[in-house]
Design an enzyme around this catalytic site. Structure first.
Site, PDB file in Angstrom:
ATOM      1  N   ASP A 146       0.834  -1.205   0.000  1.00 25.23           N
ATOM      2  CA  ASP A 146       0.000   0.000   0.000  1.00 25.23           C
ATOM      3  C   ASP A 146       0.868   1.254   0.000  1.00 25.23           C
ATOM      4  O   ASP A 146       0.614   2.214   0.730  1.00 25.23           O
ATOM      5  CB  ASP A 146      -0.941  -0.005   1.223  1.00 25.23           C
ATOM      6  CG  ASP A 146      -2.000   1.085   1.121  1.00 25.23           C
ATOM      7  OD1 ASP A 146      -2.506   1.522   2.170  1.00 25.23           O
ATOM      8  OD2 ASP A 146      -2.276   1.534  -0.014  1.00 25.23           O
ATOM      9  N   LYS A 148       2.184   4.694  -0.912  1.00 28.36           N
ATOM     10  CA  LYS A 148       1.682   5.913  -1.557  1.00 28.36           C
ATOM     11  C   LYS A 148       2.261   7.090  -0.781  1.00 28.36           C
ATOM     12  O   LYS A 148       2.691   6.904   0.370  1.00 28.36           O
ATOM     13  CB  LYS A 148       0.148   5.931  -1.549  1.00 28.36           C
ATOM     14  CG  LYS A 148      -0.479   5.685  -0.203  1.00 28.36           C
ATOM     15  CD  LYS A 148      -1.978   5.431  -0.329  1.00 28.36           C
ATOM     16  CE  LYS A 148      -2.558   5.070   1.025  1.00 28.36           C
ATOM     17  NZ  LYS A 148      -3.947   4.600   0.927  1.00 28.36           N
ATOM     18  N   ASN A 151       1.817   7.468   2.859  1.00 31.32           N
ATOM     19  CA  ASN A 151       2.435   6.505   3.798  1.00 31.32           C
ATOM     20  C   ASN A 151       3.938   6.702   3.921  1.00 31.32           C
ATOM     21  O   ASN A 151       4.616   5.867   4.516  1.00 31.32           O
ATOM     22  CB  ASN A 151       2.172   5.069   3.312  1.00 31.32           C
ATOM     23  CG  ASN A 151       0.722   4.696   3.484  1.00 31.32           C
ATOM     24  OD1 ASN A 151      -0.011   5.362   4.199  1.00 31.32           O
ATOM     25  ND2 ASN A 151       0.298   3.644   2.806  1.00 31.32           N
ATOM     26  N   ASP A 167       2.262   2.794   7.969  1.00 29.97           N
ATOM     27  CA  ASP A 167       0.959   2.244   7.573  1.00 29.97           C
ATOM     28  C   ASP A 167       1.043   0.901   6.860  1.00 29.97           C
ATOM     29  O   ASP A 167       0.878   0.810   5.656  1.00 29.97           O
ATOM     30  CB  ASP A 167       0.204   3.237   6.684  1.00 29.97           C
ATOM     31  CG  ASP A 167      -1.204   3.374   7.262  1.00 29.97           C
ATOM     32  OD1 ASP A 167      -1.892   4.349   6.975  1.00 29.97           O
ATOM     33  OD2 ASP A 167      -1.568   2.456   8.041  1.00 29.97           O
ATOM     34  N   THR A 186       7.126 -33.707  -1.840  1.00 30.76           N
ATOM     35  CA  THR A 186       6.817 -33.921  -3.251  1.00 30.76           C
ATOM     36  C   THR A 186       5.651 -32.990  -3.604  1.00 30.76           C
ATOM     37  O   THR A 186       4.693 -32.914  -2.843  1.00 30.76           O
ATOM     38  CB  THR A 186       6.369 -35.400  -3.443  1.00 30.76           C
ATOM     39  OG1 THR A 186       7.182 -36.192  -2.604  1.00 30.76           O
ATOM     40  CG2 THR A 186       6.490 -35.818  -4.884  1.00 30.76           C
TER      41      THR A 186
END
Ligand SMILES: COc1ccc(CNC(=O)c2ccc3nccnc3c2)cc1
Length: 330
Positions: A146, A148, A151, A167, A186
């Site tokens: 997130d 941006k 933040n 954030d 496996t």
């Protein structure tokens, strides 16, 4: 705005350690208030998350609370100069209180609006710190998801300042352990995409790269690469088609190497997009002057010399190994 009734609900565990005062900011899931530690009077930011917002019909679904607690655990596990430090957490049935280090420069978003755009040298200094911080996150198996300008917080009001990524609401903690376990046995029951993307996180790591490329675009030009003001093409189409450009009118003073890095970070195909390791090796960031400044901001007491990355193997003490005796004042 002290709301007495609200504050009377603050948990004892919080009130005995901190005095909460004015609101610093409001986010989607709560608010951030200025807090002072009792005794030291040290300043903190207290993020108050109302779990009610998550609950449906009064019942808080466990998974969402654990997601928010997940953010807390993610943050607690991190230690980097450009990542907001968590000081304390007080969890109650209705609310979550996260005491964070206080950042006094505010958001990168507001700064870019205030100054119109960054000059290339300062933009490079701030971007290098962000890339270093996100590379650190990725090395811990965490993707932010997130990123941006809201933040990215600035430590001070100075142009050249330390940045703090904050954030981690949507962060994904892809713990390496689960990855190793996945590939031990496996792969009888393993879905093809798990094998294809080597377990996970690959794409989300590339998402952080794209977001940071958009942030760099905005820092150096002052406007976003995609906008819903375009008549001919809606936002999703612009993004998925990678329809963005560098018009001379806004980009003439920006170097070709900077533009080249943005182009590589904003390649639509995540598999072709540059990785953070390569971002940090890109020619635009091969700038010793900038790196010296960044190190001095990140590791101030050691005038920029970063601490040794790996623990040095314990050597047998040999002749001359002891600490050099401090120079005696002559
Ligand atoms: C008391 O002196 C101050 C000076 C400047 C500010 C501006 N800072 C803030 O408004 C702010 C907002 C959200 C945050 N989230 C996490 C950590 N720190 C934060 C700081 C806040 C307080």
């Amino acid at each position: 705005d002290l709301n007495a009734s609200e504050d009377s609900h603050l948990p004892k565990e919080l009130v005995e350690k901190y005095t909460l005062t004015r609101v610093l900011g409001r986010g989607a899931c709560g608010e951030v208030r200025l807090a002072f530690a009792k005794g030291s009077c040290e300043k903190f930011a207290c993020k108050i998350i109302s779990k009610k917002k998550f609950s449906v019909g009064g019942k808080t679904p466990v998974n969402l609370t654990s997601q928010v607690m997940g953010e807390v655990n993610i943050l607690k596990a991190l230690k980097h100069p450009c990542i907001i430090r968590i000081e304390d957490v007080v969890d109650t049935p209705e609310m979550l209180y996260i005491v964070l280090e206080l950042v006094e420069g505010g958001e990168l978003f507001d700064k870019v609006v205030a100054i119109d755009k960054y000059d290339e040298a300062t933009g490079k200094l701030l971007f290098f710190q962000m890339a270093t911080a996100i590379k650190y996150l990725h090395d811990q198996g965490i993707t932010h998801r997130d990123l941006k300008p809201e933040n990215i917080l600035l430590a001070t009001d100075d142009l050249e300042t330390l940045i703090k990524v904050t954030d981690f609401g949507l962060s994904k903690f892809v713990d390496a352990g689960s990855m190793m376990k996945t590939f031990c046995g496996t792969p009888t029951y393993l879905a093809p995409e798990i094998l294809l993307t080597a377990g996970s996180g690959t794409y989300t790591k590339a998402i952080d790269c794209w977001s940071l490329g958009v942030i760099l675009f905005i820092m150096l030009s002052g406007y976003p690469p995609f906008s819903d003001e375009r008549k001919d093409m809606d936002l999703p189409k612009q993004i998925m088609g990678g329809h963005f450009s560098f018009p001379k009118q806004y980009w003439s003073e920006v170097s070709d190497t900077a533009v080249d890095l943005i182009k590589q970070m904003m390649i639509v195909d995540p598999k072709k997009r540059i990785t953070f390791a390569d971002v940090l090796n890109h020619p635009w960031l091969k700038d010793d002057g900038m790196r010296t400044k960044a190190m001095a901001l990140m590791y101030p007491d050691t005038d920029g010399m970063a601490p040794p990355k790996l623990p040095v193997a314990k050597r047998k003490a040999t002749e001359g190994d002891e600490e050099p005796t401090r120079k005696r004042k002559s």
